[in-house]
Design a protein around this motif. Sequence first.
Motif, mmCIF file in Angstrom:
data_model
loop_
_atom_site.group_PDB
_atom_site.id
_atom_site.type_symbol
_atom_site.label_atom_id
_atom_site.label_comp_id
_atom_site.label_asym_id
_atom_site.label_seq_id
_atom_site.Cartn_x
_atom_site.Cartn_y
_atom_site.Cartn_z
ATOM 1 N N MET A 173 42.401 54.592 36.790
ATOM 2 C CA MET A 173 41.194 53.852 35.800
ATOM 3 C C MET A 173 40.454 52.415 36.392
ATOM 4 O O MET A 173 40.728 51.848 36.997
ATOM 5 C CB MET A 173 42.448 53.665 34.471
ATOM 6 C CG MET A 173 41.665 52.750 33.648
ATOM 7 S SD MET A 173 43.180 53.297 32.842
ATOM 8 C CE MET A 173 43.093 54.385 31.251
ATOM 9 N N ARG A 174 39.764 52.828 36.573
ATOM 10 C CA ARG A 174 38.649 51.714 36.572
ATOM 11 C C ARG A 174 38.461 51.185 35.077
ATOM 12 O O ARG A 174 37.543 51.451 34.375
ATOM 13 C CB ARG A 174 37.347 51.764 37.349
ATOM 14 C CG ARG A 174 36.525 50.762 37.658
ATOM 15 C CD ARG A 174 35.809 50.506 38.869
ATOM 16 N NE ARG A 174 35.072 49.863 38.750
ATOM 17 C CZ ARG A 174 34.121 49.756 38.715
ATOM 18 N NH1 ARG A 174 32.651 50.993 38.409
ATOM 19 N NH2 ARG A 174 32.847 48.104 38.720
ATOM 20 N N ASP A 205 36.767 52.179 30.138
ATOM 21 C CA ASP A 205 37.083 52.762 31.771
ATOM 22 C C ASP A 205 36.335 53.419 31.785
ATOM 23 O O ASP A 205 35.935 54.602 31.231
ATOM 24 C CB ASP A 205 37.908 53.856 30.289
ATOM 25 C CG ASP A 205 38.871 54.355 31.324
ATOM 26 O OD1 ASP A 205 38.296 54.367 32.804
ATOM 27 O OD2 ASP A 205 39.876 55.649 31.202
ATOM 28 N N GLU A 206 35.868 53.295 32.918
ATOM 29 C CA GLU A 206 34.531 53.985 33.609
ATOM 30 C C GLU A 206 34.854 55.398 33.945
ATOM 31 O O GLU A 206 34.148 55.966 33.712
ATOM 32 C CB GLU A 206 34.557 53.368 35.252
ATOM 33 C CG GLU A 206 33.494 51.892 35.357
ATOM 34 C CD GLU A 206 32.243 52.050 34.469
ATOM 35 O OE1 GLU A 206 31.481 52.746 35.155
ATOM 36 O OE2 GLU A 206 31.429 51.894 33.136
ATOM 37 N N ARG A 234 48.003 51.137 23.665
ATOM 38 C CA ARG A 234 47.158 52.836 23.697
ATOM 39 C C ARG A 234 46.146 53.762 24.199
ATOM 40 O O ARG A 234 46.174 54.514 25.099
ATOM 41 C CB ARG A 234 46.891 52.984 22.010
ATOM 42 C CG ARG A 234 47.893 52.881 20.682
ATOM 43 C CD ARG A 234 47.718 53.288 19.567
ATOM 44 N NE ARG A 234 46.755 52.515 18.982
ATOM 45 C CZ ARG A 234 47.620 51.137 18.249
ATOM 46 N NH1 ARG A 234 48.949 50.921 18.426
ATOM 47 N NH2 ARG A 234 46.506 50.347 17.646
ATOM 48 N N PHE A 235 45.364 52.462 24.759
ATOM 49 C CA PHE A 235 43.758 52.911 25.240
ATOM 50 C C PHE A 235 44.246 53.085 26.684
ATOM 51 O O PHE A 235 44.198 54.323 26.979
ATOM 52 C CB PHE A 235 43.025 51.290 24.950
ATOM 53 C CG PHE A 235 41.801 51.196 26.049
ATOM 54 C CD1 PHE A 235 40.644 52.729 25.200
ATOM 55 C CD2 PHE A 235 41.642 50.763 26.963
ATOM 56 C CE1 PHE A 235 39.399 52.403 26.015
ATOM 57 C CE2 PHE A 235 39.787 51.933 28.050
ATOM 58 C CZ PHE A 235 39.507 52.154 27.285
ATOM 59 N N LEU A 236 45.282 52.401 27.108
ATOM 60 C CA LEU A 236 46.083 52.396 28.334
ATOM 61 C C LEU A 236 46.226 54.037 28.616
ATOM 62 O O LEU A 236 46.636 54.351 29.396
ATOM 63 C CB LEU A 236 46.176 51.715 29.526
ATOM 64 C CG LEU A 236 45.825 50.028 28.883
ATOM 65 C CD1 LEU A 236 46.519 48.619 29.628
ATOM 66 C CD2 LEU A 236 44.458 50.090 30.025
ATOM 67 N N ALA A 237 47.212 54.219 27.639
ATOM 68 C CA ALA A 237 48.408 54.904 27.523
ATOM 69 C C ALA A 237 47.645 56.425 27.378
ATOM 70 O O ALA A 237 48.158 57.521 28.034
ATOM 71 C CB ALA A 237 48.933 54.463 26.453
ATOM 72 N N ARG A 238 46.100 56.727 26.900
ATOM 73 C CA ARG A 238 46.584 58.236 26.450
ATOM 74 C C ARG A 238 45.570 58.851 27.872
ATOM 75 O O ARG A 238 46.023 58.379 28.832
ATOM 76 C CB ARG A 238 44.680 57.716 26.256
ATOM 77 C CG ARG A 238 43.366 56.791 26.278
ATOM 78 C CD ARG A 238 42.424 56.349 25.667
ATOM 79 N NE ARG A 238 41.391 55.871 26.116
ATOM 80 C CZ ARG A 238 41.520 55.214 28.037
ATOM 81 N NH1 ARG A 238 41.972 56.402 28.860
ATOM 82 N NH2 ARG A 238 40.779 55.003 28.575
#
Length: 75
Positions: free
Chosen positions: A1-2, A53-54, A71-75
């Motif tokens: 994830m970038r 998130d690129e 939540r955004f990071l966990a998807r």
Amino acid sequence: MRLILYQRDDCHLCDLALAVLAEANAPEFDSVFVDDDAQLEARYGERVPVLRDEGSGEEIGWPFDAATIMRFLAR
């Protein structure tokens, strides 16, 4: 994830977003300032701060809180 945080110089909301990202223990991200890039200015000028998130192309714009970031990071 970038991750990239699109922001502006002298942006109070961007400062708040940085604090929220720290609170959420977000992984390392790049900061891109849209002020000096006409294309980025047109795309993000009124929306900053925006976290992108690129890899997936997904974005979340302000306002967001630590729970939203997690939540955004966990998807």
